[in-house]
Design a protein around this motif. Structure first.
Motif, PDB file in Angstrom:
ATOM      1  N   ALA A  79       0.819  -1.217   0.000  1.00 33.51           N
ATOM      2  CA  ALA A  79       0.000   0.000   0.000  1.00 33.51           C
ATOM      3  C   ALA A  79       0.849   1.262   0.000  1.00 33.51           C
ATOM      4  CB  ALA A  79      -0.933  -0.006   1.216  1.00 33.51           C
ATOM      5  N   GLU A  80       1.975   1.237   0.698  1.00 27.06           N
ATOM      6  CA  GLU A  80       2.836   2.421   0.754  1.00 27.06           C
ATOM      7  C   GLU A  80       3.363   2.775  -0.635  1.00 27.06           C
ATOM      8  OE1 GLU A  80       6.905   4.044   2.987  1.00 27.06           O
ATOM      9  OE2 GLU A  80       6.059   2.088   3.502  1.00 27.06           O
ATOM     10  N   GLU A  81       3.833   1.768  -1.371  1.00 31.97           N
ATOM     11  CA  GLU A  81       4.313   2.016  -2.738  1.00 31.97           C
ATOM     12  C   GLU A  81       3.169   2.505  -3.623  1.00 31.97           C
ATOM     13  OE1 GLU A  81       6.353  -1.212  -4.572  1.00 31.97           O
ATOM     14  OE2 GLU A  81       7.818  -1.427  -2.962  1.00 31.97           O
ATOM     15  N   ALA A  82       1.990   1.920  -3.424  1.00 33.06           N
ATOM     16  CA  ALA A  82       0.826   2.312  -4.227  1.00 33.06           C
ATOM     17  C   ALA A  82       0.476   3.777  -3.996  1.00 33.06           C
ATOM     18  CB  ALA A  82      -0.366   1.424  -3.885  1.00 33.06           C
ATOM     19  N   ARG A  83       0.506   4.219  -2.753  1.00 36.29           N
ATOM     20  CA  ARG A  83       0.146   5.606  -2.448  1.00 36.29           C
ATOM     21  C   ARG A  83       1.161   6.578  -3.015  1.00 36.29           C
ATOM     22  NH1 ARG A  83      -1.342   6.086   3.752  1.00 36.29           N
ATOM     23  NH2 ARG A  83      -2.110   8.112   3.053  1.00 36.29           N
ATOM     24  N   GLU A  84       2.424   6.182  -3.071  1.00 37.25           N
ATOM     25  CA  GLU A  84       3.443   7.036  -3.690  1.00 37.25           C
ATOM     26  C   GLU A  84       3.171   7.185  -5.186  1.00 37.25           C
ATOM     27  OE1 GLU A  84       7.193   5.288  -2.768  1.00 37.25           O
ATOM     28  OE2 GLU A  84       7.163   5.907  -0.661  1.00 37.25           O
ATOM     29  N   LEU A  85       2.804   6.078  -5.834  1.00 34.13           N
ATOM     30  CA  LEU A  85       2.483   6.129  -7.260  1.00 34.13           C
ATOM     31  C   LEU A  85       1.223   6.951  -7.509  1.00 34.13           C
ATOM     32  CD1 LEU A  85       3.252   2.451  -8.357  1.00 34.13           C
ATOM     33  CD2 LEU A  85       4.516   4.504  -9.000  1.00 34.13           C
ATOM     34  N   LEU A  86       0.230   6.782  -6.654  1.00 34.32           N
ATOM     35  CA  LEU A  86      -1.024   7.518  -6.806  1.00 34.32           C
ATOM     36  C   LEU A  86      -0.824   9.021  -6.636  1.00 34.32           C
ATOM     37  CD1 LEU A  86      -3.353   5.076  -4.864  1.00 34.32           C
ATOM     38  CD2 LEU A  86      -3.623   5.711  -7.261  1.00 34.32           C
ATOM     39  N   ALA A  87       0.178   9.385  -5.855  1.00 31.43           N
ATOM     40  CA  ALA A  87       0.445  10.809  -5.633  1.00 31.43           C
ATOM     41  C   ALA A  87       1.153  11.458  -6.819  1.00 31.43           C
ATOM     42  CB  ALA A  87       1.287  11.001  -4.375  1.00 31.43           C
ATOM     43  N   SER A  88       1.763  10.632  -7.674  1.00 32.11           N
ATOM     44  CA  SER A  88       2.540  11.194  -8.781  1.00 32.11           C
ATOM     45  C   SER A  88       1.980  10.872 -10.154  1.00 32.11           C
ATOM     46  CB  SER A  88       3.992  10.690  -8.713  1.00 32.11           C
ATOM     47  OG  SER A  88       4.046   9.271  -8.799  1.00 32.11           O
ATOM     48  N   MET A  89       1.043   9.912 -10.233  1.00 35.46           N
ATOM     49  CA  MET A  89       0.466   9.536 -11.522  1.00 35.46           C
ATOM     50  C   MET A  89      -1.040   9.346 -11.396  1.00 35.46           C
ATOM     51  SD  MET A  89       3.099   6.815 -13.299  1.00 35.46           S
ATOM     52  CE  MET A  89       3.466   5.848 -11.833  1.00 35.46           C
ATOM     53  N   ALA A  90      -1.718   9.471 -12.523  1.00 37.54           N
ATOM     54  CA  ALA A  90      -3.162   9.245 -12.557  1.00 37.54           C
ATOM     55  C   ALA A  90      -3.430   7.857 -13.126  1.00 37.54           C
ATOM     56  CB  ALA A  90      -3.843  10.302 -13.412  1.00 37.54           C
ATOM     57  N   PHE A  91      -4.371   7.136 -12.517  1.00 37.02           N
ATOM     58  CA  PHE A  91      -4.717   5.792 -12.974  1.00 37.02           C
ATOM     59  C   PHE A  91      -6.200   5.713 -13.290  1.00 37.02           C
ATOM     60  CE2 PHE A  91      -0.887   5.253 -10.444  1.00 37.02           C
ATOM     61  CZ  PHE A  91      -0.120   4.428 -11.258  1.00 37.02           C
ATOM     62  N   ASP A  92      -6.547   4.828 -14.214  1.00 33.36           N
ATOM     63  CA  ASP A  92      -7.934   4.633 -14.612  1.00 33.36           C
ATOM     64  C   ASP A  92      -8.597   3.486 -13.854  1.00 33.36           C
ATOM     65  OD1 ASP A  92      -8.193   6.501 -17.065  1.00 33.36           O
ATOM     66  OD2 ASP A  92      -6.329   5.423 -17.398  1.00 33.36           O
ATOM     67  N   LEU A  93      -7.776   2.594 -13.269  1.00 34.44           N
ATOM     68  CA  LEU A  93      -8.299   1.428 -12.555  1.00 34.44           C
ATOM     69  C   LEU A  93      -7.236   0.923 -11.594  1.00 34.44           C
ATOM     70  CD1 LEU A  93     -10.386  -0.953 -12.223  1.00 34.44           C
ATOM     71  CD2 LEU A  93      -9.145  -2.097 -14.076  1.00 34.44           C
ATOM     72  N   LEU A  94      -7.665   0.511 -10.398  1.00 34.42           N
ATOM     73  CA  LEU A  94      -6.766  -0.112  -9.424  1.00 34.42           C
ATOM     74  C   LEU A  94      -7.177  -1.562  -9.232  1.00 34.42           C
ATOM     75  CD1 LEU A  94      -6.593   2.620  -6.608  1.00 34.42           C
ATOM     76  CD2 LEU A  94      -5.383   2.535  -8.800  1.00 34.42           C
ATOM     77  N   ILE A  95      -6.209  -2.468  -9.261  1.00 34.26           N
ATOM     78  CA  ILE A  95      -6.432  -3.878  -8.942  1.00 34.26           C
ATOM     79  C   ILE A  95      -5.639  -4.152  -7.672  1.00 34.26           C
ATOM     80  CG2 ILE A  95      -6.117  -6.265  -9.682  1.00 34.26           C
ATOM     81  CD1 ILE A  95      -6.340  -5.316 -12.567  1.00 34.26           C
ATOM     82  N   ILE A  96      -6.335  -4.403  -6.559  1.00 34.33           N
ATOM     83  CA  ILE A  96      -5.692  -4.452  -5.240  1.00 34.33           C
ATOM     84  C   ILE A  96      -5.908  -5.804  -4.565  1.00 34.33           C
ATOM     85  CG2 ILE A  96      -5.579  -3.386  -2.959  1.00 34.33           C
ATOM     86  CD1 ILE A  96      -6.683  -0.818  -4.176  1.00 34.33           C
ATOM     87  N   ASP A  97      -4.818  -6.402  -4.118  1.00 31.05           N
ATOM     88  CA  ASP A  97      -4.900  -7.631  -3.327  1.00 31.05           C
ATOM     89  C   ASP A  97      -5.302  -7.280  -1.904  1.00 31.05           C
ATOM     90  OD1 ASP A  97      -4.558 -10.380  -2.695  1.00 31.05           O
ATOM     91  OD2 ASP A  97      -2.590  -9.915  -1.834  1.00 31.05           O
ATOM     92  N   VAL A  98      -6.161  -8.096  -1.310  1.00 32.77           N
ATOM     93  CA  VAL A  98      -6.654  -7.800   0.039  1.00 32.77           C
ATOM     94  C   VAL A  98      -5.599  -8.076   1.104  1.00 32.77           C
ATOM     95  CG1 VAL A  98      -8.289  -8.510   1.831  1.00 32.77           C
ATOM     96  CG2 VAL A  98      -9.089  -8.103  -0.507  1.00 32.77           C
TER      97      VAL A  98
END
Length: 232
Positions: A44-63
């Protein structure tokens, strides 16, 4: 075989968040082979860093992930964004599916799954998001034009240089143009250390987009709530 896609879906950018290296690599390659742009994060930490710098159209997230779970990441993303979210889990219990939907997920797929089914579910979510998804269009305000997908701000046709913090803030506000977003939500989405850091970024950003930063027209303060980006 490539999935049938609607117009505009070929350029969709998908973020895969999974701590399993093998699954993450396979999904990234499979999505790329079917015409999508794909990025990946191991937690999740890596994901939030990416989300802060890039725009995405869809997220696929493991629980099930170390640190923040997929459920918790979904809830944090949903607090400030309407980006479609597909959850993956090895647990297929009804209560797990219900919790995922309650946290803000749009769809749910149990492991193990057929890659073809994941592709179809992704295409359905992207189609429902429609061509007016915030990451697909340019937002104009005054002399400025901002493309969340490219991370590009122009003023009078000239590119305006933005820091990573300013870009993350502008993208967060552009997700819901005309709507007030709380300082807390902006701090979460932009990875700011505290709400006061959001205020500092707003002050700096106003100097780059407003004719008079002391009397802002486009990046407005909403008293008791936070901030709002007001497009033309």
């Amino acid at each position: 075989m490539a999935a049938m896609r609607q117009a505009g879906e070929e350029s969709a950018h998908i973020l895969i968040v999974d701590d399993d290296d093998r699954i993450r690599s396979l999904l990234k390659r499979y999505l790329a082979e079917n015409g999508y742009r794909a990025s990946a994060a191991a937690n999740a930490e890596e994901a939030r860093e990416l989300l802060a710098s890039m725009a995405f159209d869809l997220l696929i997230i493991d629980v099930m992930m170390p640190g923040l779970s997929g459920f918790e990441l979904t809830e944090k993303v949903r607090a400030a964004s309407n980006v479609p979210i597909l959850l993956l889990t090895a647990r297929g219990l009804p209560e797990d599916r219900i919790e995922g939907l309650e946290r803000g997920a749009d769809d749910y797929l149990s492991k193990p799954f057929e890659p073809r089914e994941l592709l179809l579910r992704a295409a359905n979510l992207l189609r429902r998001a429609g061509p007016t998804h915030p990451t697909r269009r340019t937002i104009t305000f005054g002399e400025c034009a901002f493309s969340p997908a490219r991370g590009e701000l122009r003023r009078g046709g000239e590119i305006v240089k933005l820091t990573s913090g300013e870009l993350a803030l502008l993208r967060a506000l552009a997700q819901k143009p005309g709507e007030a977003i709380s300082r807390a939500a902006l701090a979460e989405q932009t990875s700011a250390a505290m709400e006061r850091s959001v205020d500092v970024q707003v002050t700096r950003l106003r100097k780059k987009i407003e004719k008079d930063p002391r009397a802002p027209i486009y990046l407005q303060t909403v008293r008791g709530v936070g901030y709002a980006l007001m497009p033309d």
